[in-house]
Design an enzyme around this catalytic site. Structure first.
Site, PDB file in Angstrom:
ATOM      1  N   GLY A 189     -47.325  16.368 -21.902  1.00 41.34           N
ATOM      2  CA  GLY A 189     -47.203  14.915 -21.744  1.00 41.34           C
ATOM      3  C   GLY A 189     -45.793  14.497 -21.386  1.00 41.34           C
ATOM      4  O   GLY A 189     -44.966  15.305 -20.939  1.00 41.34           O
ATOM      5  N   GLU A 242     -52.226  16.057 -16.485  1.00 45.41           N
ATOM      6  CA  GLU A 242     -52.249  14.741 -15.847  1.00 45.41           C
ATOM      7  C   GLU A 242     -51.022  14.574 -14.954  1.00 45.41           C
ATOM      8  O   GLU A 242     -51.121  14.251 -13.785  1.00 45.41           O
ATOM      9  CB  GLU A 242     -52.245  13.714 -16.963  1.00 45.41           C
ATOM     10  CG  GLU A 242     -51.903  12.333 -16.578  1.00 45.41           C
ATOM     11  CD  GLU A 242     -51.805  11.470 -17.816  1.00 45.41           C
ATOM     12  OE1 GLU A 242     -52.700  11.582 -18.687  1.00 45.41           O
ATOM     13  OE2 GLU A 242     -50.841  10.712 -17.936  1.00 45.41           O
ATOM     14  N   GLY A 275     -52.986   9.572 -20.780  1.00 47.12           N
ATOM     15  CA  GLY A 275     -54.007  10.601 -20.954  1.00 47.12           C
ATOM     16  C   GLY A 275     -53.981  11.251 -22.325  1.00 47.12           C
ATOM     17  O   GLY A 275     -54.613  12.288 -22.520  1.00 47.12           O
ATOM     18  N   LYS A 311     -34.064   6.422 -34.906  1.00 48.18           N
ATOM     19  CA  LYS A 311     -32.903   5.546 -35.166  1.00 48.18           C
ATOM     20  C   LYS A 311     -31.866   6.230 -36.057  1.00 48.18           C
ATOM     21  O   LYS A 311     -31.544   5.764 -37.164  1.00 48.18           O
ATOM     22  CB  LYS A 311     -33.358   4.210 -35.785  1.00 48.18           C
ATOM     23  CG  LYS A 311     -34.314   3.416 -34.917  1.00 48.18           C
ATOM     24  CD  LYS A 311     -33.600   2.787 -33.736  1.00 48.18           C
ATOM     25  CE  LYS A 311     -34.568   2.221 -32.718  1.00 48.18           C
ATOM     26  NZ  LYS A 311     -34.061   2.157 -31.370  1.00 48.18           N
TER      27      LYS A 311
HETATM   28  N1  COA Z   1     -39.616   3.461 -35.108  1.00 46.69           N
HETATM   29  C1  COA Z   1     -38.729   2.755 -34.366  1.00 46.69           C
HETATM   30  N2  COA Z   1     -38.328   3.131 -33.130  1.00 46.69           N
HETATM   31  C2  COA Z   1     -38.840   4.261 -32.632  1.00 46.69           C
HETATM   32  C3  COA Z   1     -39.755   5.054 -33.339  1.00 46.69           C
HETATM   33  C4  COA Z   1     -40.133   4.606 -34.641  1.00 46.69           C
HETATM   34  N3  COA Z   1     -41.014   5.294 -35.376  1.00 46.69           N
HETATM   35  N4  COA Z   1     -40.090   6.114 -32.590  1.00 46.69           N
HETATM   36  C5  COA Z   1     -39.430   5.998 -31.417  1.00 46.69           C
HETATM   37  N5  COA Z   1     -38.666   4.882 -31.465  1.00 46.69           N
HETATM   38  C6  COA Z   1     -37.807   4.395 -30.382  1.00 46.69           C
HETATM   39  C7  COA Z   1     -36.723   5.418 -30.027  1.00 46.69           C
HETATM   40  O1  COA Z   1     -35.600   5.263 -30.844  1.00 46.69           O
HETATM   41  C8  COA Z   1     -36.453   5.049 -28.581  1.00 46.69           C
HETATM   42  O2  COA Z   1     -35.652   3.870 -28.571  1.00 46.69           O
HETATM   43  P1  COA Z   1     -34.452   3.709 -27.506  1.00 46.69           P
HETATM   44  O3  COA Z   1     -35.141   3.698 -26.159  1.00 46.69           O
HETATM   45  O4  COA Z   1     -33.838   2.414 -27.902  1.00 46.69           O
HETATM   46  O5  COA Z   1     -33.584   4.919 -27.711  1.00 46.69           O
HETATM   47  C9  COA Z   1     -37.824   4.639 -28.038  1.00 46.69           C
HETATM   48  O6  COA Z   1     -38.587   4.271 -29.200  1.00 46.69           O
HETATM   49  C10 COA Z   1     -38.545   5.769 -27.303  1.00 46.69           C
HETATM   50  O7  COA Z   1     -38.690   6.863 -28.179  1.00 46.69           O
HETATM   51  P2  COA Z   1     -38.525   8.394 -27.707  1.00 46.69           P
HETATM   52  O8  COA Z   1     -38.907   9.221 -28.864  1.00 46.69           O
HETATM   53  O9  COA Z   1     -37.197   8.622 -27.099  1.00 46.69           O
HETATM   54  O10 COA Z   1     -39.593   8.440 -26.534  1.00 46.69           O
HETATM   55  P3  COA Z   1     -40.059   9.606 -25.597  1.00 46.69           P
HETATM   56  O11 COA Z   1     -39.383   9.445 -24.273  1.00 46.69           O
HETATM   57  O12 COA Z   1     -40.005  10.939 -26.244  1.00 46.69           O
HETATM   58  O13 COA Z   1     -41.588   9.161 -25.388  1.00 46.69           O
HETATM   59  C11 COA Z   1     -43.651   8.168 -26.119  1.00 46.69           C
HETATM   60  C12 COA Z   1     -42.443   9.036 -26.488  1.00 46.69           C
HETATM   61  C13 COA Z   1     -44.603   8.193 -27.280  1.00 46.69           C
HETATM   62  C14 COA Z   1     -43.215   6.730 -25.840  1.00 46.69           C
HETATM   63  C15 COA Z   1     -44.284   8.778 -24.831  1.00 46.69           C
HETATM   64  O14 COA Z   1     -44.679  10.090 -25.090  1.00 46.69           O
HETATM   65  C16 COA Z   1     -45.491   7.994 -24.361  1.00 46.69           C
HETATM   66  O15 COA Z   1     -45.338   7.076 -23.584  1.00 46.69           O
HETATM   67  N6  COA Z   1     -46.689   8.359 -24.869  1.00 46.69           N
HETATM   68  C17 COA Z   1     -47.933   7.611 -24.643  1.00 46.69           C
HETATM   69  C18 COA Z   1     -48.830   8.203 -23.614  1.00 46.69           C
HETATM   70  C19 COA Z   1     -49.001   9.669 -23.669  1.00 46.69           C
HETATM   71  O16 COA Z   1     -48.813  10.364 -24.644  1.00 46.69           O
HETATM   72  N7  COA Z   1     -49.393  10.185 -22.547  1.00 46.69           N
HETATM   73  C20 COA Z   1     -49.605  11.620 -22.422  1.00 46.69           C
HETATM   74  C21 COA Z   1     -50.059  12.046 -21.154  1.00 46.69           C
HETATM   75  S1  COA Z   1     -48.890  11.639 -19.895  1.00 46.69           S
END
Ligand code: COA
Length: 434
Positions: free
Chosen positions: A217, A240, A338, A363
């Site tokens: 992902g 995907e 996905g 954070k």
């Molecule tokens: N509480 C508060 N803030 C949180 C948090 C929590 N539990 N978890 C993450 N955050 C914040 C991070 O600090 C970060 O903030 P910033 O942008 O200000 O630094 C932001 O949310 C993004 O978190 P991060 O862990 O860096 O994201 P990532 O790039 O690893 O992506 C998802 C994680 C979940 C957003 C991403 O995997 C996604 O869009 N998933 C949904 C769809 C999916 O899984 N698709 C799969 C097939 S493509």
């Protein structure tokens, strides 16, 4: 008319095309680098300087900083509607001047056919071949559905777009207007792999046998897992999004797709977005199939490959195993994409496993991502009934088929040590630790 004459007769500029747009038009685009930068910029420019209004543009996982997501002064003139939400769309949705359509990615073609009509479908393509076909380059996704529901088709021809041979093709006779816009494709910044994501990637890699078929992902952890698989053999890819770490795995020989039950010796994906290395790999390559998402992400298709492994990220998980990957409390962050399609497909596959992986805290260590309850307003992406393995840098919890008490105990054991006492207290208070 000869193909080349037909092509020339349809050539125009983005500005001229924008002049022909009427109030209330709905545009459709697919994901990533097949989006049409110049046509959208011209429409936004016209709306900004004139009277054009009520335009809607459907997008997904955007490759360009579109003005309708970046500039709130376009509200009411041109508004974005996202099928996923990331980058600019994420900010505009939170700020209240863009909209979001909840969906499982696999369902988007049917949702489009059942609910929408487009005044124009816009797509950036590779140059026309000698038979009059344009390859939809890096994306297949839901394009076929938008094409079938579009009154007009506008293409931006870009000689930098790879020609994907196993992908949806569009014939010049189907196209209403051609805008030539040659420019290198947008690239995503390389994901920075820190110590924690490498630890998590290694933990998951230990669970993946040679010959497995993988989906990775979005985010640092799926990427780190990809990099940790370089010493494996005979891996396959059914995914995907086709990513950088996948090209790395193919080029180092870890992936050869030889053990796949469906599409052996082929990599299967629905879109690609990342580095120039990805685009070069796709170009004229019959070993990669870019197919519509209602096929690629169908759990009944995904599970036909044995040992299917899916790896996705999350924002938080509660002690029931409910996964939120789309919001921070009530604040919109992302789409389902996905994730659920692959959790279901992998868990139904013989020998398959699905991993939801994340760093134990957010954070700067102040927030535990394993929670007694999800934050108020948080959105459930993967349900407690679908979830399989959950992974942090402290280990792996296997939740599928397990009782509430077992889930709570396992999840607390992989939470950050600073939060384990509090989680144990909350679990007892809720009666889910016996
Ligand atoms: N509480 C508060 N803030 C949180 C948090 C929590 N539990 N978890 C993450 N955050 C914040 C991070 O600090 C970060 O903030 P910033 O942008 O200000 O630094 C932001 O949310 C993004 O978190 P991060 O862990 O860096 O994201 P990532 O790039 O690893 O992506 C998802 C994680 C979940 C957003 C991403 O995997 C996604 O869009 N998933 C949904 C769809 C999916 O899984 N698709 C799969 C097939 S493509």
């Amino acid at each position: 008319m000869k193909l080349e004459e037909l092509y020339q007769s349809k050539c125009t500029s983005a500005e001229k095309l924008a002049e022909a747009v009427g109030d209330g038009w709905v545009f459709g685009m697919d994901a990533g680098p097949t989006q049409t930068e110049a046509i959208m910029a011209a429409i936004c420019e016209r709306a900004k300087n004139g009277s054009l209004k009520d335009i809607k543009v459907h997008t997904m996982l955007d490759a360009y900083p579109f003005a309708f997501y970046a500039d709130s002064s376009l509200n009411g003139k041109v508004n974005g509607v996202s099928w996923f939400s990331s980058g600019g769309a994420r900010k505009a949705i939170s700020a209240g001047f863009a909209d979001y359509i909840p969906n499982y990615y696999r369902d988007t073609l049917k949702l489009i056919r059942d609910n929408y009509t487009y005044d124009a479908f816009c797509i950036a393509v590779s140059p026309m071949d000698k038979h009059g076909y344009f390859s939809l380059a890096t994306t297949s996704s839901y394009s076929e559905a938008m094409i079938s529901k579009a009154k007009r088709i506008f293409v931006e021809v870009n000689e930098y777009q790879p020609r994907a041979v196993c992908n949806t093709q569009l014939h010049i006779s189907q196209v209403d207007a051609v805008v030539v816009n040659n420019h290198p494709l947008p690239v995503l910044p390389p994901v920075k792999l820190d110590e924690t994501s490498i630890t998590i990637g290694n933990l998951i890699a230990e669970q993946i046998p040679d010959g497995a078929c993988i989906q990775l992902g979005i985010g640092a952890i799926p990427d780190a897992t990809g990099m940790a698989l370089k010493s494996k053999h005979d891996l396959g890819i059914h995914t995907e999004m086709f990513t950088d770490s996948m090209v790395e795995l193919i080029e180092c020989g870890a992936v050869n797709n030889s053990k796949k039950q469906i599409h052996p010796f082929k990599t299967v994906t629905t879109f690609a977005f990342g580095s120039q290395r990805i685009y070069d790999y796709i170009d004229d390559n019959p070993a990669i199939m870019i197919l519509p998402v209602d096929y690629v992400n169908d759990p009944n298709v995904i599970c036909r490959n044995d040992n299917m492994i899916s790896i996705n990220a999350a924002v938080e998980v509660d002690l029931w195993g409910q996964v939120c990957a789309e919001s921070i409390g009530p604040k919109h962050l992302s789409g389902t994409g996905g994730q659920v399609d692959y959790v279901r497909g992998a868990t139904q596959s013989r020998g398959g496993k699905s991993f939801i992986a994340f760093e134990s805290t957010a954070k700067g260590g102040t927030i535990s991502k394993i929670k007694a309850s999800l934050a108020e307003g948080a959105v459930v992406t993967t349900s407690k009934n679908d979830v399989d393995y959950v992974v942090t840098e402290y280990g792996i919890a296997h939740l599928r088929g397990q009782s509430l008490a077992s889930r709570a105990k396992q999840l607390i054991s992989i939470a950050h040590p600073d939060f384990r006492d509090e989680l144990t207290f909350e679990a007892r208070k809720r009666g889910i630790l016996i």
